[in-house]
Scaffold this motif. Sequence first.
Motif, PDB file in Angstrom:
ATOM      1  N   ALA A 105       0.826  -1.208   0.000  1.00 30.36           N
ATOM      2  CA  ALA A 105       0.000   0.000   0.000  1.00 30.36           C
ATOM      3  C   ALA A 105       0.854   1.250   0.000  1.00 30.36           C
ATOM      4  O   ALA A 105       2.007   1.236   0.422  1.00 30.36           O
ATOM      5  CB  ALA A 105      -0.899   0.004   1.229  1.00 30.36           C
ATOM      6  N   LYS A 106       0.244   2.329  -0.483  1.00 31.24           N
ATOM      7  CA  LYS A 106       0.905   3.629  -0.358  1.00 31.24           C
ATOM      8  C   LYS A 106       0.047   4.497   0.566  1.00 31.24           C
ATOM      9  O   LYS A 106      -0.438   3.960   1.562  1.00 31.24           O
ATOM     10  CB  LYS A 106       1.215   4.236  -1.721  1.00 31.24           C
ATOM     11  CG  LYS A 106       0.238   3.954  -2.846  1.00 31.24           C
ATOM     12  CD  LYS A 106       0.809   4.382  -4.170  1.00 31.24           C
ATOM     13  CE  LYS A 106      -0.244   4.559  -5.232  1.00 31.24           C
ATOM     14  NZ  LYS A 106      -0.538   3.326  -5.969  1.00 31.24           N
ATOM     15  N   ILE A 107      -0.134   5.804   0.299  1.00 32.96           N
ATOM     16  CA  ILE A 107      -0.861   6.619   1.284  1.00 32.96           C
ATOM     17  C   ILE A 107      -2.323   6.191   1.379  1.00 32.96           C
ATOM     18  O   ILE A 107      -2.881   6.068   2.458  1.00 32.96           O
ATOM     19  CB  ILE A 107      -0.840   8.119   0.911  1.00 32.96           C
ATOM     20  CG1 ILE A 107       0.569   8.690   0.957  1.00 32.96           C
ATOM     21  CG2 ILE A 107      -1.754   8.914   1.857  1.00 32.96           C
ATOM     22  CD1 ILE A 107       0.633  10.176   0.612  1.00 32.96           C
ATOM     23  N   ALA A 108      -2.905   5.975   0.239  1.00 30.65           N
ATOM     24  CA  ALA A 108      -4.357   5.828   0.259  1.00 30.65           C
ATOM     25  C   ALA A 108      -4.870   4.699  -0.618  1.00 30.65           C
ATOM     26  O   ALA A 108      -6.059   4.659  -0.939  1.00 30.65           O
ATOM     27  CB  ALA A 108      -4.992   7.147  -0.176  1.00 30.65           C
ATOM     28  N   GLY A 109      -4.010   3.816  -1.030  1.00 25.19           N
ATOM     29  CA  GLY A 109      -4.498   2.751  -1.886  1.00 25.19           C
ATOM     30  C   GLY A 109      -3.431   1.719  -2.162  1.00 25.19           C
ATOM     31  O   GLY A 109      -2.313   1.797  -1.631  1.00 25.19           O
ATOM     32  N   PRO A 110      -3.754   0.749  -3.005  1.00 23.10           N
ATOM     33  CA  PRO A 110      -2.824  -0.343  -3.285  1.00 23.10           C
ATOM     34  C   PRO A 110      -1.704   0.086  -4.225  1.00 23.10           C
ATOM     35  O   PRO A 110      -1.815   1.085  -4.917  1.00 23.10           O
ATOM     36  CB  PRO A 110      -3.711  -1.374  -3.979  1.00 23.10           C
ATOM     37  CG  PRO A 110      -4.785  -0.566  -4.629  1.00 23.10           C
ATOM     38  CD  PRO A 110      -5.010   0.628  -3.749  1.00 23.10           C
ATOM     39  N   THR A 111      -0.631  -0.691  -4.244  1.00 23.70           N
ATOM     40  CA  THR A 111       0.467  -0.403  -5.172  1.00 23.70           C
ATOM     41  C   THR A 111       0.411  -1.380  -6.338  1.00 23.70           C
ATOM     42  O   THR A 111      -0.094  -2.506  -6.210  1.00 23.70           O
ATOM     43  CB  THR A 111       1.828  -0.548  -4.477  1.00 23.70           C
ATOM     44  OG1 THR A 111       1.972  -1.898  -4.008  1.00 23.70           O
ATOM     45  CG2 THR A 111       1.959   0.410  -3.314  1.00 23.70           C
ATOM     46  N   VAL A 112       0.954  -0.911  -7.447  1.00 23.25           N
ATOM     47  CA  VAL A 112       0.933  -1.737  -8.660  1.00 23.25           C
ATOM     48  C   VAL A 112       1.700  -3.043  -8.430  1.00 23.25           C
ATOM     49  O   VAL A 112       1.182  -4.144  -8.654  1.00 23.25           O
ATOM     50  CB  VAL A 112       1.538  -0.952  -9.840  1.00 23.25           C
ATOM     51  CG1 VAL A 112       1.669  -1.849 -11.066  1.00 23.25           C
ATOM     52  CG2 VAL A 112       0.680   0.259 -10.165  1.00 23.25           C
ATOM     53  N   LEU A 113       2.925  -2.916  -7.944  1.00 16.57           N
ATOM     54  CA  LEU A 113       3.736  -4.135  -7.805  1.00 16.57           C
ATOM     55  C   LEU A 113       3.221  -5.014  -6.667  1.00 16.57           C
ATOM     56  O   LEU A 113       3.376  -6.238  -6.695  1.00 16.57           O
ATOM     57  CB  LEU A 113       5.211  -3.779  -7.579  1.00 16.57           C
ATOM     58  CG  LEU A 113       5.898  -3.067  -8.748  1.00 16.57           C
ATOM     59  CD1 LEU A 113       7.391  -2.890  -8.471  1.00 16.57           C
ATOM     60  CD2 LEU A 113       5.713  -3.818 -10.065  1.00 16.57           C
ATOM     61  N   GLY A 114       2.586  -4.378  -5.681  1.00 17.66           N
ATOM     62  CA  GLY A 114       2.029  -5.166  -4.580  1.00 17.66           C
ATOM     63  C   GLY A 114       0.868  -6.042  -5.035  1.00 17.66           C
ATOM     64  O   GLY A 114       0.631  -7.116  -4.472  1.00 17.66           O
ATOM     65  N   ARG A 115       0.141  -5.578  -6.024  1.00 20.60           N
ATOM     66  CA  ARG A 115      -1.030  -6.321  -6.465  1.00 20.60           C
ATOM     67  C   ARG A 115      -0.785  -7.164  -7.719  1.00 20.60           C
ATOM     68  O   ARG A 115      -1.642  -7.925  -8.146  1.00 20.60           O
ATOM     69  CB  ARG A 115      -2.181  -5.340  -6.760  1.00 20.60           C
ATOM     70  CG  ARG A 115      -2.717  -4.641  -5.522  1.00 20.60           C
ATOM     71  CD  ARG A 115      -3.546  -5.589  -4.647  1.00 20.60           C
ATOM     72  NE  ARG A 115      -3.872  -4.963  -3.362  1.00 20.60           N
ATOM     73  CZ  ARG A 115      -4.957  -4.227  -3.147  1.00 20.60           C
ATOM     74  NH1 ARG A 115      -5.827  -4.016  -4.121  1.00 20.60           N
ATOM     75  NH2 ARG A 115      -5.161  -3.703  -1.961  1.00 20.60           N
ATOM     76  N   LYS A 116       0.328  -6.974  -8.338  1.00 29.15           N
ATOM     77  CA  LYS A 116       0.644  -7.745  -9.546  1.00 29.15           C
ATOM     78  C   LYS A 116       0.878  -9.205  -9.189  1.00 29.15           C
ATOM     79  O   LYS A 116       1.307  -9.505  -8.078  1.00 29.15           O
ATOM     80  CB  LYS A 116       1.944  -7.199 -10.141  1.00 29.15           C
ATOM     81  CG  LYS A 116       1.814  -6.619 -11.518  1.00 29.15           C
ATOM     82  CD  LYS A 116       3.201  -6.272 -12.028  1.00 29.15           C
ATOM     83  CE  LYS A 116       3.161  -5.147 -13.036  1.00 29.15           C
ATOM     84  NZ  LYS A 116       2.232  -5.308 -14.110  1.00 29.15           N
ATOM     85  N   ASP A 117       0.629 -10.039 -10.141  1.00 30.83           N
ATOM     86  CA  ASP A 117       0.998 -11.446 -10.001  1.00 30.83           C
ATOM     87  C   ASP A 117       2.503 -11.509  -9.679  1.00 30.83           C
ATOM     88  O   ASP A 117       3.320 -10.941 -10.420  1.00 30.83           O
ATOM     89  CB  ASP A 117       0.691 -12.132 -11.343  1.00 30.83           C
ATOM     90  CG  ASP A 117       1.092 -13.593 -11.339  1.00 30.83           C
ATOM     91  OD1 ASP A 117       1.811 -14.018 -10.415  1.00 30.83           O
ATOM     92  OD2 ASP A 117       0.690 -14.298 -12.285  1.00 30.83           O
ATOM     93  N   PRO A 118       2.884 -12.164  -8.570  1.00 34.26           N
ATOM     94  CA  PRO A 118       4.312 -12.213  -8.212  1.00 34.26           C
ATOM     95  C   PRO A 118       5.205 -12.690  -9.358  1.00 34.26           C
ATOM     96  O   PRO A 118       6.364 -12.260  -9.471  1.00 34.26           O
ATOM     97  CB  PRO A 118       4.339 -13.195  -7.042  1.00 34.26           C
ATOM     98  CG  PRO A 118       2.983 -13.072  -6.413  1.00 34.26           C
ATOM     99  CD  PRO A 118       2.035 -12.798  -7.550  1.00 34.26           C
ATOM    100  N   ALA A 119       4.675 -13.530 -10.205  1.00 28.66           N
ATOM    101  CA  ALA A 119       5.493 -14.015 -11.326  1.00 28.66           C
ATOM    102  C   ALA A 119       5.829 -12.858 -12.272  1.00 28.66           C
ATOM    103  O   ALA A 119       6.925 -12.796 -12.840  1.00 28.66           O
ATOM    104  CB  ALA A 119       4.743 -15.119 -12.077  1.00 28.66           C
ATOM    105  N   GLU A 120       4.890 -11.929 -12.421  1.00 28.20           N
ATOM    106  CA  GLU A 120       5.154 -10.778 -13.303  1.00 28.20           C
ATOM    107  C   GLU A 120       6.192  -9.852 -12.679  1.00 28.20           C
ATOM    108  O   GLU A 120       7.058  -9.310 -13.372  1.00 28.20           O
ATOM    109  CB  GLU A 120       3.865  -9.984 -13.540  1.00 28.20           C
ATOM    110  CG  GLU A 120       2.914 -10.671 -14.495  1.00 28.20           C
ATOM    111  CD  GLU A 120       1.712  -9.793 -14.849  1.00 28.20           C
ATOM    112  OE1 GLU A 120       0.977 -10.184 -15.755  1.00 28.20           O
ATOM    113  OE2 GLU A 120       1.511  -8.738 -14.206  1.00 28.20           O
ATOM    114  N   VAL A 121       6.105  -9.677 -11.367  1.00 31.45           N
ATOM    115  CA  VAL A 121       7.082  -8.810 -10.697  1.00 31.45           C
ATOM    116  C   VAL A 121       8.475  -9.417 -10.856  1.00 31.45           C
ATOM    117  O   VAL A 121       9.453  -8.738 -11.174  1.00 31.45           O
ATOM    118  CB  VAL A 121       6.743  -8.640  -9.202  1.00 31.45           C
ATOM    119  CG1 VAL A 121       7.756  -7.737  -8.517  1.00 31.45           C
ATOM    120  CG2 VAL A 121       5.339  -8.081  -9.034  1.00 31.45           C
TER     121      VAL A 121
END
Length: 792
Positions: A212-228
């Motif tokens: 998360a950041k200040i007020a919502g989810p992060t792109v890499l936090g919600r991405k499929d771990p395989a994509e990260v």
Amino acid sequence: MTTVAERQIGLLGDGEVAQLDAWWRANNYLTIGQIYLQGNPLLRRPLEPGDIKPRLLGHWGTSPGLSFVYAHVSRLIRLTGQQAIYLAGPGHGGPALVAAGYLEGTYSEIYPAVSQDEEGVLRLFRQFSSPGGIPSHVSVTTPGSIHEGGELGYVLVHAFGSVMDNPDLLAVAVVGDGEAETGPLEGSWKGVSFLNPARDGAVLPVLHLNGAKIAGPTVLGRKDPAEVRSLLEGHGYEVLEVSGEDLPGMHHRFAATLAEAWNRIRAIQAAARDGVWDGVRPRWPMIILRSPKGWTGPEKVDGIQVTGTWRSHQVPLSGVKDNPEHLAILETWLRSYRPEELFDEGGAPIGLIRSQAPEGGLRMSASPYANGGLLTRDLDIPDFRGYAVDVRAPGVVYAESTRKLGELLRDVYVGNPDRFRLFCPDETNSNRLGAVFEVSDRAFAERVTAEDVAIGRDGRVMEVLSEHNCHGWLEGYTLTGRHGMFATYEAFAMVSASQTVQHGKWLQESKRLPWRAVVPSLNVLLTSTAWRNDHNGFSHQGPGLIQVVLTQRGDVARVYLPPDANCLLSVADHCLRSRSYINLIVIDKQPQLQYLTIEEAVEHCAAGAGIWDWAGTDDGTADPDIVLACAGDVVTMETVAAARILRERLPKFRVRVVNVVDLMTLPRQKDHPHGMSGIRFTELFTDTVDVVFAFHGYPGAVHQLVHGRPDADRFRVRGFIEEGTTTTPFDMVVRNRVSRYHLVMDAINNAKRLPQGAAELKAWCERKLAEHEAYVVEHLEDLPEIRDWSLA
Ligand SMILES: Cc1ncc(C[n+]2csc(CCOP(=O)(O)OP(=O)(O)O)c2C)c(N)n1
């Protein structure tokens, strides 16, 4: 460095778990205390509303992750003797890093009032985020930091810059997943493509996916771990992952992963240093850490989930002073770390915690690498006079000024093989600085082909097409005590302008702290300037960085506009020797008229501004009819040409030409340390005569600078007024109304006394401008009398 088997570093004994856990608990306790408490620091009695600060400020969410990593890196240092610095990308986790410095003893060594006892703990808490105290971010005041992390995005650029030519250094850089969404951070993973494992140290990025950041989810936090994983592997990293929140499991897994990363780094470096490196870019390790945001904090507040969500970002419990329920949650939360086990009777951290700190300068909070001025050695600079252009008469010889600087920089490279680098977004040759390639290739760790020129593993000229990387690398390089220059197209310096501002703030703040040793200046050379980007069009015409630096404080901001090569050499020599400034040097790369001999240039640059007798008709016996002033190479030529026209066509008209090299001589002394005295200002500009000022940048800058000088309204400033296109060099000055003809007309229009023939001369200027306009459209180049103009 101690050789320790991977198994030993990677395996935690029970005692070590207890030690790590105690240190981490103490750090979390001190972090929360800084955010919330103004009394009862060690909870020696029940918490009361009066113990709570009136304003609750700070960031909890990122802090436990930062201190968790810190604890493990400290252990690694203790076991291996590794020199390491710690860069917290999410610098808003300042209290965690302040707490780390306190637990390591460094904080009290630097700030004795924050002592190792209960009173000191209270002071630590009360000073945080309070008036006259310390900021909430990892800042200049934080021992062990070269990275504030206020403006997110630069943690990896600083880390990579810090390890260049520092073979023994490991920079552990925690990247926030919100931070990872910024453009500069996304571009900065490429640092590994420029590291040489034999000569440079290593960066260990720890991508902290707390989701998360200040007020919502992060792109890499919600991405499929395989994509990260693919993304980071695509950047060239060996990706190691640790996830969870279970304890002590996370300690075991992180210790094992950190050990694996460190051993991998050591193996890469050993191969390169033992000469068995095959030259293929190593796959440097990095760690992805998935742990909950606000880890170990209150799970729920008012029935709403906080831990592991964006709600834990700042102060997870608000209104604590007035809300008994929240006060009770805070007390439970603080007591969950068992402070009575962590601090002794007097309030000092117990021996078990203190023993976690590495020795002396190996403590990351005390690393000399993070107080780089301690390690700074002066540059060995050859006498710049040896590179001078031979100027037999002013305004006769043309030369490419930056080419002379390139020759000087080449020899600076030779004399300083371990402490000088040039950083440039792919334009070293274009900017006529290519002489450096006679002695150093560009650094490049990716595949090199037969077509490549001056590119190689051992190169130390840093070219990457990213102003953010160049600027940030140079910051990291200078903050760890070395010297350099960032050379860039003037227009695109605006890409990294915000970094210039942030670095200026850092330098300004560090001057207030006696323990911060002064570091070399950040030297920025702007070339390929607005006036000579006629072939590239409007996108390439933007002198905005001058404006930006002018607004910075006088204790850090310096702006130089050398009119020719010899002045450039003198200015560059001065800047390379200076400390703790932002030095902005602006000069174009195209062939340009040369005016001063090297000795005259030295004198002129030392004064910062002076009258050019040879250019004007002012004999000094009385005030002139007009002052023609100029700052900047192209507009200086127009001014000298205007003065020549006036001399030839209105010989009785007294014209004084003043050239300004050091822009900061214009303000009053009380506004800038370089400001010239009132007497000197009057000597140059008089008190009453109108001044037609031809300026390289936006006209408003000069108005800003002469504010408060006698009758400042008499300054008629011409400069870049956002007129640009693909056109000829002279057409650029015409379009912006700063051509010699415009200056002549301005001089006539503003002089208090007009000799005969003035009206005719103005009409002549209008005809010349019309002639120019017709000629360039017809012939696609400037009139020969303009193209080949000189004082010869
Ligand atoms: C360039 C920039 N834009 C916006 C902000 C405001 N800001 C402060 S913290 C934050 C969220 C950071 O999230 P992340 O990097 O994931 O850190 P963490 O979750 O560890 O706190 C934002 C947007 C900032 N500091 N810098």
